[in-house]
Enzyme design. Sequence first.
Site, PDB file in Angstrom:
ATOM      1  N   LYS A  54       0.839  -1.206   0.000  1.00  0.00           N
ATOM      2  CA  LYS A  54       0.000   0.000   0.000  1.00  0.00           C
ATOM      3  C   LYS A  54       0.873   1.255   0.000  1.00  0.00           C
ATOM      4  O   LYS A  54       0.601   2.211  -0.730  1.00  0.00           O
ATOM      5  CB  LYS A  54      -0.950  -0.025   1.212  1.00  0.00           C
ATOM      6  CG  LYS A  54      -2.064  -1.044   1.038  1.00  0.00           C
ATOM      7  CD  LYS A  54      -2.863  -1.299   2.306  1.00  0.00           C
ATOM      8  CE  LYS A  54      -3.810  -2.482   2.079  1.00  0.00           C
ATOM      9  NZ  LYS A  54      -4.534  -2.904   3.276  1.00  0.00           N
ATOM     10  N   GLN A  98      -5.086  -1.846   9.421  1.00  0.00           N
ATOM     11  CA  GLN A  98      -4.850  -3.146   8.787  1.00  0.00           C
ATOM     12  C   GLN A  98      -5.394  -4.264   9.685  1.00  0.00           C
ATOM     13  O   GLN A  98      -5.078  -4.336  10.860  1.00  0.00           O
ATOM     14  CB  GLN A  98      -3.332  -3.321   8.552  1.00  0.00           C
ATOM     15  CG  GLN A  98      -2.960  -4.579   7.820  1.00  0.00           C
ATOM     16  CD  GLN A  98      -3.478  -4.624   6.377  1.00  0.00           C
ATOM     17  OE1 GLN A  98      -3.423  -3.632   5.660  1.00  0.00           O
ATOM     18  NE2 GLN A  98      -4.022  -5.751   5.976  1.00  0.00           N
ATOM     19  N   ASP A 121     -11.590   2.430   3.927  1.00  0.00           N
ATOM     20  CA  ASP A 121     -11.949   1.014   3.788  1.00  0.00           C
ATOM     21  C   ASP A 121     -13.467   0.826   3.818  1.00  0.00           C
ATOM     22  O   ASP A 121     -13.971  -0.242   3.501  1.00  0.00           O
ATOM     23  CB  ASP A 121     -11.331   0.190   4.925  1.00  0.00           C
ATOM     24  CG  ASP A 121     -10.076  -0.541   4.492  1.00  0.00           C
ATOM     25  OD1 ASP A 121      -9.899  -0.712   3.269  1.00  0.00           O
ATOM     26  OD2 ASP A 121      -9.290  -0.947   5.362  1.00  0.00           O
TER      27      ASP A 121
END
Length: 283
Positions: A54, A98, A121
């Site tokens: 990322k 994460q 997200d």
Amino acid sequence: MAAQILDGKALAARVRAEVAQGVAEFRRRKGLAPGLAVVLVGDDPASQIYVNRKEKACAEVGIYSETLRFPAEVEERELLSHIAELNARPEIHGILVQLPLPPHLEQARVLRAIHPAKDVDCFHPVNFGRLALGDPYLVPCTPAGILELIRQTGVPLAGREAVVVGRSNIVGKPTALLLLGEHATVTVCHSRTADLPAVCRRADVLVVAVGRREMVKGHWIKPGAVVIDVGINRYEGKLYGDVDFRQAVEVAGYLTPVPGGVGPMTIAMLLRNTLRAAEAGAP
Ligand code: NDP
């Protein structure tokens, strides 16, 4: 006839090029780059790999990124206070935690701490709710990537039978909502679904997100179907999907490979969401 392979790498490269252009325009207009903060807890090797990818992907399109690393035993209170700081920083437009988190941290509480405007997200209940209402702010990354891959085939979704295997909040459920939004007739399957092969065989579009190596066999697939394999299963040093590729390729009309299918699209969609959050003027 063998299925057409849906090349997620090539499609992701096109999306990243579009994002890079959007980032350059944003920088010209605002005098700063869109900013993404990634929160990583513990030293899970797969999570480390994803976070490194990322960071690299952000750098390539001109998005500023920083990773906050915490030891596995970090207290929830401390983690939440760092997320609150990120929420308040104007140069950070997107925040991502994460997953998975170590078991002593309550995942739902940590994800709820992210300001919905910076929730790239799309796991916050406000954003998930907006998606369910058909009025999304941002679309969750993996499901958004899945829809882009399906669009790539040119197969119209309206009126078609779509079957999603897996009902997680990260993949299965939001993917089903997006397919419903495209007017497909959607069935969601899970570990208690009776006669799963028969349900899968009905699908014009079959999305599999289970986490079981090569579970879906060739005879589960309707000839000519679009098959999207989300699974990432590591076995003896190799990556496998949830679909038995060798069998599926003989039956399906379109098929995503693992690796090189959904995975690259997920990261491309994260970049797109970060740019969109910046353009929306996250607080
Ligand atoms: P979860 O473990 O959260 O969910 C798995 C789902 O599969 C559950 O709904 C479960 O049912 C269902 N399931 C499990 N076993 C069976 C079975 N035998 N028959 C039918 N359904 C079953 O996984 P995720 O959704 O997070 O991820 C799924 C896969 O996708 C994983 O391999 C993951 O690594 C991969 N992934 C890939 C991404 C990418 O970018 N390519 C991103 C995210 C995930 P129940 O609810 O009843 O338990």
